[in-house]
Design an enzyme around this catalytic site. Structure first.
Site, short mmCIF file in Angstrom:
data_model
loop_
_atom_site.label_atom_id
_atom_site.label_comp_id
_atom_site.label_asym_id
_atom_site.label_seq_id
_atom_site.Cartn_x
_atom_site.Cartn_y
_atom_site.Cartn_z
N ASP A 110 1.66 1.94 -22.54
CA ASP A 110 3.11 1.86 -22.74
C ASP A 110 3.39 1.65 -24.23
O ASP A 110 2.73 0.85 -24.89
CB ASP A 110 3.70 0.71 -21.92
CG ASP A 110 5.21 0.80 -21.78
OD1 ASP A 110 5.70 0.98 -20.66
OD2 ASP A 110 5.91 0.68 -22.82
N GLN A 138 14.53 0.94 -13.94
CA GLN A 138 13.92 2.22 -14.27
C GLN A 138 14.71 2.89 -15.39
O GLN A 138 15.93 3.06 -15.29
CB GLN A 138 13.88 3.15 -13.04
CG GLN A 138 13.11 4.44 -13.33
CD GLN A 138 12.91 5.32 -12.09
OE1 GLN A 138 13.44 5.03 -11.02
NE2 GLN A 138 12.15 6.38 -12.25
N HIS A 190 6.46 6.49 -12.31
CA HIS A 190 5.36 5.86 -13.03
C HIS A 190 5.03 4.51 -12.44
O HIS A 190 5.92 3.77 -12.02
CB HIS A 190 5.66 5.73 -14.53
CG HIS A 190 6.99 5.10 -14.83
ND1 HIS A 190 8.18 5.80 -14.76
CD2 HIS A 190 7.33 3.84 -15.20
CE1 HIS A 190 9.18 5.00 -15.07
NE2 HIS A 190 8.69 3.80 -15.33
#
Ligand code: 5GP
Ligand code: ZN
Length: 114
Positions: free
Chosen positions: A30, A94, A100
């Site tokens: 990330d 989200q 994901h």
């Protein structure tokens, strides 16, 4: 999808630090890591949210969790523990509408989440 950030990562148009890849799934770090390990595991096909899953995606979801297990082990967190999270929709946080699975580890993770 042409305007999807994660589809662009799959296409190699946006760089990412890859952690795992197979025919159906890609995982990378990330960009705004919330823990020492913060991986994102995504399907290579564009699926926006959990709400868009179909019965024939069941195996794909299993593959995403098997990738999570493999990454956690490779990064040294299999025994100490890790968290998997899949946010669905804006109220859940989200922000990228390509499915994901977050994998977080390496610090104490409180419960319940915020
Ligand atoms: P969500 O909030 O949708 O559950 O999670 C989306 C995640 O994608 C966020 O944690 C965010 O930091 C991450 N992210 C957004 N854009 C990029 C990017 O271009 N590269 C990477 N590696 N991560 C991204
Ligand atoms: Zn996409």
């Amino acid at each position: 999808m042409s305007n999807c950030i994660f589809c662009k990562i799959i296409a190699g148009e946006i760089p990412a630090e890859k952690l795992y890849e197979d025919d159906n799934v890609l995982a990378f770090r990330d960009i705004q890591a919330q823990a020492p390990l913060h991986a994102l595991i995504i399907p290579k096909q564009h699926i926006a949210t959990i709400n868009d899953l179909q019965p024939n995606n069941a195996e794909l979801i299993g593959q995403m969790f098997l990738a999570a297990k493999q990454i956690a082990k490779a990064e040294g967190y299999a025994e100490s523990g890790y968290r998997t999270v899949m946010n669905c929709g804006e109220a859940a946080g989200q922000t990228v509408f390509h499915l994901h699975l977050h994998v977080l580890a390496g610090r104490d993770l409180s419960w319940p989440p915020g």
